[in-house]
Scaffold this active site. Sequence first.
Site, PDB file in Angstrom:
ATOM      1  N   SER A  85       0.838  -1.197   0.000  1.00  0.00           N
ATOM      2  CA  SER A  85       0.000   0.000   0.000  1.00  0.00           C
ATOM      3  C   SER A  85       0.875   1.250   0.000  1.00  0.00           C
ATOM      4  CB  SER A  85      -0.917  -0.020   1.226  1.00  0.00           C
ATOM      5  OG  SER A  85      -1.465   1.229   1.445  1.00  0.00           O
ATOM      6  N   TRP A 110       2.305   1.660  -3.390  1.00  0.00           N
ATOM      7  CA  TRP A 110       1.278   2.123  -4.331  1.00  0.00           C
ATOM      8  C   TRP A 110       1.302   3.646  -4.425  1.00  0.00           C
ATOM      9  CZ3 TRP A 110      -2.751   5.508  -3.752  1.00  0.00           C
ATOM     10  CH2 TRP A 110      -3.682   5.551  -4.793  1.00  0.00           C
ATOM     11  N   HIS A 111       1.575   4.295  -3.272  1.00  0.00           N
ATOM     12  CA  HIS A 111       1.505   5.753  -3.254  1.00  0.00           C
ATOM     13  C   HIS A 111       2.594   6.416  -4.073  1.00  0.00           C
ATOM     14  CE1 HIS A 111      -1.311   5.087   0.000  1.00  0.00           C
ATOM     15  NE2 HIS A 111      -1.743   6.305  -0.244  1.00  0.00           N
ATOM     16  N   GLY A 112       3.747   5.784  -4.172  1.00  0.00           N
ATOM     17  CA  GLY A 112       4.770   6.433  -4.964  1.00  0.00           C
ATOM     18  C   GLY A 112       6.049   5.644  -4.976  1.00  0.00           C
ATOM     19  N   PHE A 141      -0.056  10.254  -7.653  1.00  0.00           N
ATOM     20  CA  PHE A 141      -0.052   8.799  -7.485  1.00  0.00           C
ATOM     21  C   PHE A 141      -0.801   8.124  -8.628  1.00  0.00           C
ATOM     22  CE2 PHE A 141      -0.213  10.337  -2.901  1.00  0.00           C
ATOM     23  CZ  PHE A 141       1.152  10.544  -2.890  1.00  0.00           C
TER      24      PHE A 141
END
Lengths: 474, 341
Positions: free
Chosen positions: A316, A319-321, A474
């Site tokens: 997770s 996923w953001h960056g 993102f």
Amino acid sequence: MSFPTLDYLLFFAGVLCVYWMLNLRLQNIFLLVGSYFFYGYVHPWYCALIALTTLIDYSCARGIAGRPEKRKFFLSLSLISNFSILCAFKYFNFFSDSITGVLNSMGLNVSGPAWTILLPVGISFYTFQSASYVVDVYREKLRARTSLLNYALFVSFFPQLVAGPIERAGNLLRKLESKRQFTPELLRSGLFLMMWGFFKKIVIADNVAVICNKALSLSDPGFPVVWAGVFAFCIQIYADFSAYTDIARGTARTMGIEICRNFDHPYLARNPAAFWARWHISLSTWFRDYVYIPLGGNRRGESRIVFNLMVTFLLSGLWHGASWNFVIWGAYHGALLVIWRLISKDRPGIENPGSRLVIFGQWMIMFALTNVGWLIFREKSPAYLWQYLTSSPFGVNADEWRMGTYFVVYTALLSIPLWLHAWTDKRLTGDENWRPREQQWKWTLAQSVLAGIMFIAILLLKSDVKSDFIYFQF
Amino acid sequence: MLRGFLQTGVFLLIVALFPLILIPLQERQPADSKRIVKTELGMEQKRLRRAKPDVLFVGNSMVFTRIDRRGFQKLSGRRNEFLTNAGSASACWYLYLKNIIVPSDVRPELTIVFFRDQMLTWPEFRTESYFTKYVESLQLPEEPVINRVLYPLEHRRKGMLRQISDGVENFYDIRDQPERFQSTLRDFSMDMTPFGEGKQPRRLYMSGRFQLRNLRHDLAADDAVMRRDDEPPLVFDPSPDASFLPEILKLANEHGIKLCFYRVKKRIDVEGSRPTASHLPIYLKALQEYVESQGALYFDETGDDIPAEWYADGDHIARDRRTIYTKFFWEKVKGSLPPKE
């Protein structure tokens, strides 16, 4: 195209007027064209990428349904294609730099390949949305759709395309296939939600962003200034991201399509589990359903649960960056959840203690922990992150305390509407039972005055510094 | 259904008319905000007239963190003045020339524009985000060149959007209300801050605290405000729609202003050299030829030996090295100025 611009308002007004004059099929064709226009407004080549994802997943889902003996192949094809595109655009340089860094630190002088290409906005959102459809078809929770038009619209539906919420086909695709009926209440309710979103973005997020950027631009900020900056970021990111969601939901509602909530007042949470049930709900539930549960979820013993939680939150974070601070942020929240699980396991009363003081204490601790998380989330430089985390409140001069306090007071004043909203949500902008209430005159007047006040605030308190939505990156 | 339409109509009407209560809140101030802008430009013109500089430096922090004004005056025997703003770029420099230098009727012996790499032909650079307001403050009500160059593809569309936006602001008579309310909110927050001294000492502390030397080097203004899709031009394009440079040169020639473009050297990084894109030398050669063909002077210090320890943060020269830098600079440009009697 970004929401708080005149371009978008004109686009929205145009789309809305034409949209309600068409029948269902034409509405969907029109929305699809509009969505591609919206997405390709600045960089038309983005459209090719989203079209490619759409075609791959549409075909794979059809393959799963049509040739059950090869369903695993089609699922793999879809997942590999989706995540290859995502990795190529988002993570290639990150992994290349990381590997090169490790090799160089071992004395091997190598230079890794670099790909200087613009990250298409919203790629993480629509990739996850589209991939979830194929997985659901594979799991036989959904039937594969025959209409490419409807599926393409599901992937590219413009209100939530760029920053979510990440919708499931079971919700959005079904709504796109059903007839929508115009009612004036629908229009009013949607416009009100949009106004609230614009207010949060323009008045709150953009103004506190100035404080946050200022505080964290100093090379040697004292303890009060660091944490005032982090508090400002805490307010900014919530106001900013939830604003996007509200404008998206409001826009969709004016077109008769209800999309899911993404936030439920996360800063009222009193423990990590509650926080993740309230923050970016569509992503949390995506990871729950497509990563955590397939890994075994809560079913395979305590150590496996810890492993599953950590893996889910690391992913997770990633996923953001494409940056290590996001990975650390994910690990931090994973660790908080594990600790919370251990603490609460044999204490059934801990979630609902009778004492208000204890409740307040829990809230304070969780809010402080959330802020530590936001510092990790925001700060990409490991050296500065360490400097900030280890800054001491002792020995800081009085002027620095005054400046920090001033930043906190300014941020707190601007954030008052968010706290008021948390208190009045179900009554004012809440979603439960809004339809019957919309028909009452007293509600209409209250809503109108409130929207009028927000409009005045937008005109009077709009920040000089306009910034993109944080989650666009993102 | 009819009631629903009526209610929605009432909703829209209230929202649209509610801000009209702003009008009675207005203090009697200049009716046209453009007059305020003009006043600011007027003050700058007055400053130039008063200073009567022999040498005028135009640019951003590259100027005021490099040149020691007193030192320069001592070395050259010439009065000098700065027309600068931190972070300003070619759009601002064009506006300085058009709306301040030309109308001031001041004609220095030399007007020196400090720039880095491709800044002179990168019109969008530093015109958005933090800089929008400053760029707008330098504009007159009609700025056809700004509209044409800054919004080349969407000139007409921007024009229309601007008209709508101006229309809304005029309808609600907003004028300078956002600034006033922002300032009121800031003052109120300061008043609410406990254990305070007066506001003034606190403001002074803050303004000192946020000076360039106290800011993080890794968050240079360039990176902080540059959108990821902003790229400097790869090839030199002398067409009047591509940048402000042709207009700057045209204006200077029309009004007898002697221009000199001075390319500053960027900080040398730890490894010893900055990665230089292969296209840059070709670009710079074309730039120099063009500028000189238009009668302006061109200097480039990037080939000179400027020690790394002269630099402070970013590409700025350290405060204690400005005197020696100014001497270096004077040696470089003195041949382009007539001998002082």
